[in-house]
Design a protein around this motif. Structure first.
Motif, PDB file in Angstrom:
ATOM      1  N   ILE A  53       0.834  -1.211   0.000  1.00 27.99           N
ATOM      2  CA  ILE A  53       0.000   0.000   0.000  1.00 27.99           C
ATOM      3  C   ILE A  53       0.864   1.254   0.000  1.00 27.99           C
ATOM      4  O   ILE A  53       0.601   2.224  -0.728  1.00 27.99           O
ATOM      5  CB  ILE A  53      -0.951  -0.015   1.215  1.00 27.99           C
TER       6      ILE A  53
ATOM      7  N   GLY B  52       0.886   3.796  -2.993  1.00 29.42           N
ATOM      8  CA  GLY B  52       0.406   5.125  -2.637  1.00 29.42           C
ATOM      9  C   GLY B  52       1.412   6.210  -2.922  1.00 29.42           C
ATOM     10  O   GLY B  52       1.040   7.327  -3.329  1.00 29.42           O
ATOM     11  N   SER B  53       2.703   5.920  -2.761  1.00 30.75           N
ATOM     12  CA  SER B  53       3.718   6.943  -3.000  1.00 30.75           C
ATOM     13  C   SER B  53       3.764   7.371  -4.455  1.00 30.75           C
ATOM     14  O   SER B  53       4.206   8.473  -4.765  1.00 30.75           O
ATOM     15  CB  SER B  53       5.091   6.426  -2.562  1.00 30.75           C
TER      16      SER B  53
END
Length: 304
Positions: free
Chosen positions: A48, A52-53
């Motif tokens: 995640i 997400g980054s």
């Protein structure tokens, strides 16, 4: 005693109380807590965070810049390199591993040869990283044993056209090294699941050995073979340590491109590109493993 009286006086065989069944179920679920915690901490959370980054810039603002970088020719080339190396080594490993499984099919499962091959396959399937890279460098590197032997004894220079061992083509042999034993591990149970009654029925009806394999054996094993092939592709596509030790310069495949994105301040002028690259890899591997699961469920019908 009448039938009614006998039925009334017969002892009942009711199952355990509902509360006891619930308690047993709860205890069974508690046994999954360590594994669930491991998956959450070391698989779900890092995945995640990595994905997400890719949707944020260096200052934490949402952006599509990193994701659109996946269409850059340089990035597409790394995905193409990873794809063809993974597919080639998966096909070679699948065919070679299937031949090894076929050779062991008539051997005693408890015999010394079969046990030795199974144990060796289990070890070699996990042999990778720096150790495997060093083994190939010491064997067929610039001053490797085989390289020097071929050059001094036969005048053959395997690096006449360049040091291919440290480029993308050099990953083929190390990948095949662990792909073949992995195929042996995954396909051997399917081959062992072929029932002797099928062979006897084929011979009784006047069939031949070739006819058995073309009409029964290969169609039954095809789902397992394809599932194993997909597993080998995903295994090679996500491999990092061996490639990082051999191809230390450049970013020819996706895992090495992710390393470059993490260790450099900017890649192609985009920050947090590693997250977008990880997203691309997860999508590809996810599709492959979904197909693997579907095919494996079909194959399980014949292995039960």
């Amino acid at each position: 005693m009448t039938g009614v009286d006998a039925a009334a006086s017969a002892p009942t065989t009711a199952g355990p109380p509902r509360a006891a069944r619930r308690s047993g179920t709860s205890a069974a679920w508690l046994g999954l807590v360590p594994f669930a915690a491991y998956v959450l901490l070391f698989l779900a959370v890092p995945t995640i965070l990595a994905i997400g980054s890719g949707f944020f810039d260096g200052e934490g603002a949402f952006t599509w810049t990193n994701v659109t970088a996946l269409a850059d020719p340089v990035v597409l080339n790394t995905f193409a390199n990873s794809a063809w190396v993974s597919l080639l080594t998966a096909v070679i490993g699948a065919v070679a591993g299937a031949l090894v499984c076929y050779a062991m099919l008539g051997m005693n499962p408890q015999g010394a040869v079969r046990q030795s091959v199974d144990a060796t396959a289990g070890v070699l399937a996990q042999f990778g990283g720096v150790m495997l890279a060093f083994a190939f460098i010491a064997t067929i590197g610039a001053q490797g044993v085989i390289t020097v032997l071929l050059k001094d004894s036969f005048g053959i220079n395997i690096f006449e056209n360049g040091m291919w061992l440290y480029e993308v083509p050099g990953l083929i042999f190390p990948y095949i090294y662990f792909q073949v034993p992995l195929m042996v591990i995954t396909l051997m149970p399917a081959l062992a699941g072929l029932k002797p009654q099928w062979v006897e029925a084929n011979l009784t009806l006047g069939g031949t050995r070739l006819g058995f394999w073309t009409r029964i054996g290969i169609p039954v094993l095809a789902p397992s073979f394809l599932a194993s092939l997909l597993l080998l592709f995903a295994n090679a596509f996500s491999s990092y340590a061996t490639a990082a030790a051999l191809a230390s310069q450049g970013s020819q495949i996706v895992p090495l491109q992710i390393r470059a994105a993490l260790t450099s301040e900017t890649v192609l002028g985009r920050e947090n590109l590693a997250g977008a690259l990880a997203l691309g890899m997860i999508v590809i591997v996810g599709v492959v493993m979904a197909l693997y699961s579907l095919i494996q469920r079909r194959a399980a019908r014949w292995q039960s």
